[in-house]
Design a protein around this motif. Structure first.
Motif, PDB file in Angstrom:
ATOM      1  N   TRP A 105     -13.699  -8.174  -0.863  1.00 12.00           N
ATOM      2  CA  TRP A 105     -12.588  -7.366  -1.318  1.00 12.00           C
ATOM      3  C   TRP A 105     -13.103  -6.291  -2.281  1.00 12.00           C
ATOM      4  O   TRP A 105     -13.664  -6.618  -3.327  1.00 12.00           O
ATOM      5  N   PHE A 157      -9.908  -0.069  -4.364  1.00 10.20           N
ATOM      6  CA  PHE A 157      -9.647  -0.753  -3.094  1.00 10.20           C
ATOM      7  C   PHE A 157      -9.042   0.193  -2.063  1.00 10.20           C
ATOM      8  O   PHE A 157      -9.481   0.237  -0.911  1.00 10.20           O
ATOM      9  N   CYS A 158      -8.060   0.956  -2.491  1.00  9.73           N
ATOM     10  CA  CYS A 158      -7.302   1.754  -1.511  1.00  9.73           C
ATOM     11  C   CYS A 158      -8.122   2.921  -0.960  1.00  9.73           C
ATOM     12  O   CYS A 158      -8.109   3.184   0.238  1.00  9.73           O
ATOM     13  N   THR A 198      -2.791  10.725  -4.991  1.00  9.02           N
ATOM     14  CA  THR A 198      -3.607  10.234  -3.877  1.00  9.02           C
ATOM     15  C   THR A 198      -4.570   9.164  -4.409  1.00  9.02           C
ATOM     16  O   THR A 198      -4.859   9.119  -5.614  1.00  9.02           O
ATOM     17  N   TRP A 199      -5.067   8.323  -3.488  1.00  7.25           N
ATOM     18  CA  TRP A 199      -5.977   7.243  -3.919  1.00  7.25           C
ATOM     19  C   TRP A 199      -7.277   7.811  -4.464  1.00  7.25           C
ATOM     20  O   TRP A 199      -7.901   7.220  -5.346  1.00  7.25           O
ATOM     21  N   LYS A 252      -4.928  -6.692  -9.445  1.00  4.28           N
ATOM     22  CA  LYS A 252      -5.481  -7.920  -8.884  1.00  4.28           C
ATOM     23  C   LYS A 252      -6.664  -8.418  -9.713  1.00  4.28           C
ATOM     24  O   LYS A 252      -6.801  -9.616  -9.957  1.00  4.28           O
ATOM     25  N   ASN A 300      -1.777   0.610  -9.395  1.00  2.00           N
ATOM     26  CA  ASN A 300      -3.078   1.011  -8.849  1.00  2.00           C
ATOM     27  C   ASN A 300      -3.167   2.492  -8.481  1.00  2.00           C
ATOM     28  O   ASN A 300      -4.220   2.979  -8.104  1.00  2.00           O
ATOM     29  N   ASN A 323       5.711  -1.485   3.979  1.00  4.74           N
ATOM     30  CA  ASN A 323       4.537  -2.256   3.574  1.00  4.74           C
ATOM     31  C   ASN A 323       4.645  -3.735   3.870  1.00  4.74           C
ATOM     32  O   ASN A 323       4.072  -4.561   3.162  1.00  4.74           O
ATOM     33  N   ALA A 354       0.589   3.490  10.600  1.00  5.16           N
ATOM     34  CA  ALA A 354      -0.270   3.238   9.434  1.00  5.16           C
ATOM     35  C   ALA A 354      -1.171   4.440   9.107  1.00  5.16           C
ATOM     36  O   ALA A 354      -1.175   4.900   7.960  1.00  5.16           O
ATOM     37  N   ASN A 395       2.559  -0.107  14.857  1.00  2.00           N
ATOM     38  CA  ASN A 395       1.944  -0.226  13.531  1.00  2.00           C
ATOM     39  C   ASN A 395       0.654   0.606  13.455  1.00  2.00           C
ATOM     40  O   ASN A 395       0.386   1.281  12.460  1.00  2.00           O
ATOM     41  N   GLU A 449      -0.988   6.916   5.822  1.00  5.16           N
ATOM     42  CA  GLU A 449      -2.135   6.931   4.924  1.00  5.16           C
ATOM     43  C   GLU A 449      -2.733   8.335   4.777  1.00  5.16           C
ATOM     44  O   GLU A 449      -3.129   8.740   3.696  1.00  5.16           O
ATOM     45  N   GLY A 502       1.292   2.426   0.661  1.00  5.55           N
ATOM     46  CA  GLY A 502       1.418   1.359  -0.329  1.00  5.55           C
ATOM     47  C   GLY A 502       0.091   0.722  -0.660  1.00  5.55           C
ATOM     48  O   GLY A 502      -0.897   0.899   0.032  1.00  5.55           O
ATOM     49  N   ASP A 503       0.092  -0.042  -1.702  1.00  8.94           N
ATOM     50  CA  ASP A 503      -1.063  -0.784  -2.151  1.00  8.94           C
ATOM     51  C   ASP A 503      -1.107  -2.108  -1.392  1.00  8.94           C
ATOM     52  O   ASP A 503      -0.173  -2.472  -0.705  1.00  8.94           O
ATOM     53  N   LYS A 504      -2.179  -2.804  -1.532  1.00  8.46           N
ATOM     54  CA  LYS A 504      -2.315  -4.126  -0.926  1.00  8.46           C
ATOM     55  C   LYS A 504      -2.723  -5.094  -2.020  1.00  8.46           C
ATOM     56  O   LYS A 504      -3.419  -4.713  -2.943  1.00  8.46           O
ATOM     57  N   LYS A 520      -9.467   3.069   3.002  1.00  7.90           N
ATOM     58  CA  LYS A 520      -9.112   4.246   3.793  1.00  7.90           C
ATOM     59  C   LYS A 520     -10.357   4.881   4.401  1.00  7.90           C
ATOM     60  O   LYS A 520     -10.359   5.287   5.557  1.00  7.90           O
ATOM     61  N   ASP A 575       1.788  -5.294   7.510  1.00 11.11           N
ATOM     62  CA  ASP A 575       0.422  -5.783   7.284  1.00 11.11           C
ATOM     63  C   ASP A 575       0.415  -7.176   6.665  1.00 11.11           C
ATOM     64  O   ASP A 575      -0.499  -7.959   6.891  1.00 11.11           O
ATOM     65  N   THR A 621       6.306  -1.244   8.753  1.00 10.13           N
ATOM     66  CA  THR A 621       5.042  -0.651   8.302  1.00 10.13           C
ATOM     67  C   THR A 621       5.293   0.255   7.099  1.00 10.13           C
ATOM     68  O   THR A 621       4.577   0.192   6.096  1.00 10.13           O
ATOM     69  N   PHE A 625      -9.631   0.470   7.549  1.00  8.88           N
ATOM     70  CA  PHE A 625      -8.402   0.897   8.189  1.00  8.88           C
ATOM     71  C   PHE A 625      -7.409   1.384   7.148  1.00  8.88           C
ATOM     72  O   PHE A 625      -7.528   1.055   5.986  1.00  8.88           O
ATOM     73  N   PRO A 626      -6.388   2.136   7.586  1.00  9.45           N
ATOM     74  CA  PRO A 626      -5.317   2.471   6.652  1.00  9.45           C
ATOM     75  C   PRO A 626      -4.713   1.186   6.080  1.00  9.45           C
ATOM     76  O   PRO A 626      -4.704   0.154   6.755  1.00  9.45           O
ATOM     77  N   LEU A 627      -4.226   1.272   4.864  1.00 12.36           N
ATOM     78  CA  LEU A 627      -3.758   0.059   4.173  1.00 12.36           C
ATOM     79  C   LEU A 627      -2.614  -0.641   4.893  1.00 12.36           C
ATOM     80  O   LEU A 627      -2.483  -1.858   4.828  1.00 12.36           O
ATOM     81  N   GLU A 628      -1.768   0.130   5.560  1.00 15.01           N
ATOM     82  CA  GLU A 628      -0.588  -0.458   6.179  1.00 15.01           C
ATOM     83  C   GLU A 628      -0.903  -1.066   7.537  1.00 15.01           C
ATOM     84  O   GLU A 628      -0.058  -1.680   8.165  1.00 15.01           O
ATOM     85  N   TYR A 629      -2.140  -0.852   8.020  1.00 17.07           N
ATOM     86  CA  TYR A 629      -2.508  -1.365   9.329  1.00 17.07           C
ATOM     87  C   TYR A 629      -2.651  -2.884   9.252  1.00 17.07           C
ATOM     88  O   TYR A 629      -3.267  -3.416   8.332  1.00 17.07           O
TER      89      TYR A 629
END
Lengths: 122, 338, 147
Positions: free
Chosen positions: B164, B141-142, B51-52, B28, B45, C75, C101, C97, C105, A119-121, B146, C78, C72, B150-154
């Motif tokens: 940012w 950003f993504c 993929t990013w 954003k 985004n 989403n 994550a 997590n 990713e 996912g995005d942030k 990465k 985090d 996680t 860190f990975p985005l979900e971390y």
């Protein structure tokens, strides 16, 4: 009433352990990964010298859920296995005792990663 | 023809024009104070890609295509394109631009790439070795998180000095159209390292480079800060901007009245949770191409010193505990050709 | 006037704002404490369902790991961690997590060298040093006949 006490103790001790982690984040240059390693190794050491089990007896999940509890499980498993099997127990005990958590993390990690999209942030 | 003024500074005597420019940003950035000035704000985004890395390539390709079409040109009219991004081996750029079939010169200047690429394109045009040259850069950003963090979900906590990475891209086409904005001079900076090791404080790592380059430009050209309506640094953010002003003050140069920073302009620092401000190649690129160049074209700003700054570390050098070298290049962009 | 590294370090420290520890630490305490309370609640509930005391803690851990992995994937973890800090990092949920994550990713780089290889990029050191410490501990208690 007793159950509320249990929750209270879990909250207090678990909260304090996490707050110590936050102090390390805010006041030292330690990265999160280093802090986690520190907690696990500290859990092994504290368990080894016999200080962690009383904390578990007192706070239950408050002491087992933080990663120091993972270290405690490793040490406790090793200790029991050494008693049972001798030196080989030093190698088998730790991962045997923590196998459920590690296997769960691997399997759920895999399954969740397969199902969901990164996912995005914002 | 270009005139060598010093080791660092080159005067572009024919004052090449920024014939067209374009900027595309993510959600954003679109919600930030400059949101309405960009050519396009993409709320998705991923930019429709899987993929990013592809998302960033798409972002850069779309931006440069937009700039070329705004100049009423097609890619085949562009003699050279100078471009780069933050990803390893600049794949955001190479994969984005490969279909355009424009002679390509890849650059890596981290977040200073917009100034670096404009400088190169400007010098090529000034010396008549190209008729149309393009300069483009991007960050996402993504893909940057990465690769660098860190990975985005971390679930990590960002420190107050962290910046940012903007999901944004800016592109320019430079030729001799003889209309503002004009590129008047460039000062190429040198790598500066005052020993900052905190990767979450890149503004501090880059401020000495901006200090060197601005000081050098003023000394070489005999100008003072008051000769510029705006001294616009790349992405020093809050911490780096303070340090830059402090460093220049120690030399007796006061830029506090006419200094601003792209990292402070792109986001609303109070509302958008970006801590010390924006960063990434696309940050200064989109602020320049989305907002500043319009102001110069319309005569609201006359003389701008655009100083994009870059932090030249990699995840490997950070893990090895090395300090973070910085770089800054300055471009004097003006509404007047002489 | 040239500024040297020592002088610049001083300038940098002065210009850089500190973390808001007075907010972060209480938040870590509360959120970390609540996660432990959830763990306690799960343990008690599983015991009521007839799972032995020996296993209830393990099943509770597995449940927490699952919940964290799910959050996680959705989403959400985090976003909680942004406020929770160490409160979400230190509990076993933070470990989960840290596993999920990177798996998520780096899925783009394939199931073997992406997802599979990167699964433990962040959490791996915990197992490496935790297991090593426990083996050393085991050898010590064996040699010195401490058990």
């Amino acid at each position: 009433m007793e159950i509320l006490m249990e929750y209270g103790k879990a909250f207090l001790i678990g909260g304090i352990i996490c707050a110590i982690g936050q102090v390390l984040i805010d006041y030292t240059k330690l990265s999160p990964a280093r802090i986690l390693v520190l907690f696990v190794v500290l859990g092994v050491v504290l368990s080894g010298i016999g200080w962690y089990q009383p904390l578990v007896d007192f706070a239950g999940a408050g002491a087992t859920v933080p990663l120091s509890g993972f270290g405690h499980m490793l040490a406790k498993g090793v200790k029991e296995a050494v008693v049972e099997d001798g030196l080989i127990g030093a190698f088998t005990g730790g991962l045997t005792a923590t196998s459920a958590g590690i296997a769960a993390a691997i399997v759920f990690g895999l399954v969740i990663a397969l199902i969901f999209k990164p996912g995005d942030k914002s | 023809m270009s005139l060598r003024l010093s080791q660092n500074t080159i005067i572009l005597n024919t004052s090449p024009s920024i014939a067209s420019y374009a900027s595309i940003v993510g959600k954003k950035e679109g919600e930030g104070p400059l949101g309405k000035h960009f050519d396009f704000v993409n709320d998705d985004n991923t930019f429709g890609e899987s993929t990013w890395e592809k998302s960033e390539s798409r972002l850069q390709k779309d931006t440069v295509s937009k700039a070329i079409s705004k100049a009423n040109l097609v890619p085949a009219d562009i003699d050279f394109i100078f471009a780069g991004d933050l990803l390893n081996q600049c794949v955001g750029t190479t994969f984005g631009l490969r279909e355009l079939e424009i002679p390509f010169i890849g650059l890596y200047g981290a977040c200073s790439t917009m100034a670096e690429s404009i400088a190169m394109a400007g010098i090529f045009i000034d010396n008549d070795v190209a008729i149309n040259a393009a300069a483009v850069t991007s960050s996402h950003f993504c893909s940057a998180e990465k690769q660098f963090r860190f990975p985005l979900e971390y679930g990590g906590q960002r420190t107050p000095t962290s910046q940012w990475t903007a999901t944004a891209s800016g592109a320019v086409v430079i030729n001799k159209k003889n209309a503002p904005p004009f590129i008047r001079a460039v000062t190429i900076g040198k790598i500066m390292d005052l020993g900052v090791v905190d990767v979450n404080n890149m503004g501090a790592a880059m401020a000495p480079a901006a200090h060197y380059t601005i000081g050098k430009h003023l000394a070489d050209t005999g100008k003072s800060p008051d000769d510029f309506d705006l001294i616009l640094t790349g992405d020093l953010g809050l911490v780096g901007s303070d340090l830059l002003i402090d460093l220049l003050n120690r030399d007796g140069t006061d830029i506090s009245e006419n200094h601003n920073d792209c990292g402070l302009m792109l986001y609303d620092l109070d509302e958008q949770d970006v801590h010390a401000g924006g960063s990434g190649c696309g940050c200064s690129a989109s602020v320049l191409c989305g907002y500043i160049l319009d102001q110069i074209r319309d005569g609201i700003l006359s003389d701008v010193l655009f100083v994009a700054t870059g932090a030249l570390m990699s995840p490997t050098t950070v893990e090895q505990g090395e300090s973070i070298p910085g770089i800054a290049h300055a471009i004097h962009i003006s509404g007047k050709s002489e | 006037m040239a500024v040297d590294k020592i002088e610049y370090d001083k300038m940098m420290k002065k210009a850089s704002p500190n973390s808001k520890a007075y907010i972060n630490i209480p938040l870590a305490f509360i959120i970390g404490g609540l996660i432990c309370v959830l763990g306690q609640f799960l343990m008690t509930s599983y015991e009521k369902l007839g799972i032995s005391t020996y296993f209830s803690g393990t099943v509770a851990s597995i449940t927490l790991i699952f919940l964290s992995a799910l959050l996680t994937g959705l989403n959400l973890y985090d976003n909680i961690a942004k406020h929770g800090g160490a409160g979400t990092l230190v509990p076993i949920t933070g470990f989960a997590n840290a596993v999920v994550a990177p798996a998520l990713e780096f899925k783009a780089e394939g199931l073997i060298l992406g997802l599979g290889a990167k699964l433990f990029t962040i959490a791996g050191p915990v197992i490496v040093y935790g297991v090593t410490a426990s083996v050393i501990y085991g050898i010590i208690i064996y040699i010195f006949k401490l058990v």
